[in-house]
Design a protein around this motif. Structure first.
Motif, PDB file in Angstrom:
ATOM      1  N   ASP A 187      31.937  29.603  30.364  1.00 35.42           N
ATOM      2  CA  ASP A 187      32.224  30.661  31.155  1.00 35.42           C
ATOM      3  C   ASP A 187      33.457  29.258  31.967  1.00 35.42           C
ATOM      4  OD1 ASP A 187      32.177  32.571  32.559  1.00 35.42           O
ATOM      5  OD2 ASP A 187      31.084  32.018  34.593  1.00 35.42           O
ATOM      6  N   TYR A 195      37.732  41.086  35.863  1.00 34.53           N
ATOM      7  CA  TYR A 195      39.169  40.295  36.499  1.00 34.53           C
ATOM      8  C   TYR A 195      39.454  40.256  34.860  1.00 34.53           C
ATOM      9  CZ  TYR A 195      43.741  38.021  37.440  1.00 34.53           C
ATOM     10  OH  TYR A 195      44.784  37.088  37.784  1.00 34.53           O
ATOM     11  N   ASN A 196      38.951  39.927  34.391  1.00 33.47           N
ATOM     12  CA  ASN A 196      39.712  40.043  33.157  1.00 33.47           C
ATOM     13  C   ASN A 196      39.721  40.794  31.806  1.00 33.47           C
ATOM     14  OD1 ASN A 196      39.291  36.783  33.469  1.00 33.47           O
ATOM     15  ND2 ASN A 196      37.914  36.150  32.607  1.00 33.47           N
ATOM     16  N   GLY A 207      37.919  33.021  35.413  1.00 34.32           N
ATOM     17  CA  GLY A 207      38.248  34.429  35.912  1.00 34.32           C
ATOM     18  C   GLY A 207      36.863  35.083  35.650  1.00 34.32           C
ATOM     19  N   SER A 208      36.420  36.157  36.856  1.00 38.75           N
ATOM     20  CA  SER A 208      35.208  36.464  36.358  1.00 38.75           C
ATOM     21  C   SER A 208      35.440  37.944  35.120  1.00 38.75           C
ATOM     22  CB  SER A 208      35.387  38.300  37.784  1.00 38.75           C
ATOM     23  OG  SER A 208      36.392  38.999  37.794  1.00 38.75           O
ATOM     24  N   ALA A 209      34.425  38.434  35.060  1.00 36.31           N
ATOM     25  CA  ALA A 209      34.538  39.653  34.054  1.00 36.31           C
ATOM     26  C   ALA A 209      35.217  40.488  34.035  1.00 36.31           C
ATOM     27  CB  ALA A 209      33.196  39.580  33.191  1.00 36.31           C
ATOM     28  N   THR A 239      38.207  32.582  29.442  1.00 36.69           N
ATOM     29  CA  THR A 239      36.894  32.716  30.523  1.00 36.69           C
ATOM     30  C   THR A 239      36.828  32.319  32.181  1.00 36.69           C
ATOM     31  OG1 THR A 239      35.454  30.768  29.526  1.00 36.69           O
ATOM     32  CG2 THR A 239      35.024  32.538  28.590  1.00 36.69           C
TER      33      THR A 239
END
Length: 86
Positions: free
Chosen positions: A70, A28-29, A24-26, A22
């Motif tokens: 997160d 980006y992931n 990094g941003s959703a 979790t």
């Protein structure tokens, strides 16, 4: 081992799914998980697996192996799975 198994049994479908932790941003992931699955697929093809039977998916941070809050870095969540069908 996965490459040898897929080649020996003449796999009809190889599904590779990438995952992330979790940090990094959703968004980006999600991209990272797709790149992770592509890297595994490229390695299998380099070892002789038929690229025509490979399907890719990326789950990003939506299916954690070890639940975390997160922004948490968790190596167990940084993975790819390989499902081989004959």
């Amino acid at each position: 081992q996965a490459a040898n198994y897929a080649k020996t049994g003449a796999a009809t479908r190889v599904l590779i799914v990438g995952y992330t932790d979790t940090s990094g941003s959703a968004a980006y992931n999600l991209g990272l998980s797709n790149r992770r699955s592509r890297t595994v697929a490229d390695a299998l093809v380099a070892q002789g697996v038929n690229g025509g039977v490979i399907a890719l998916d990326g789950k990003g941070e939506t299916a954690l192996a070890k639940p975390t809050a997160d922004g948490v870095r968790e190596p167990l969540n940084r993975r790819a799975t390989i499902d081989i069908n004959f």
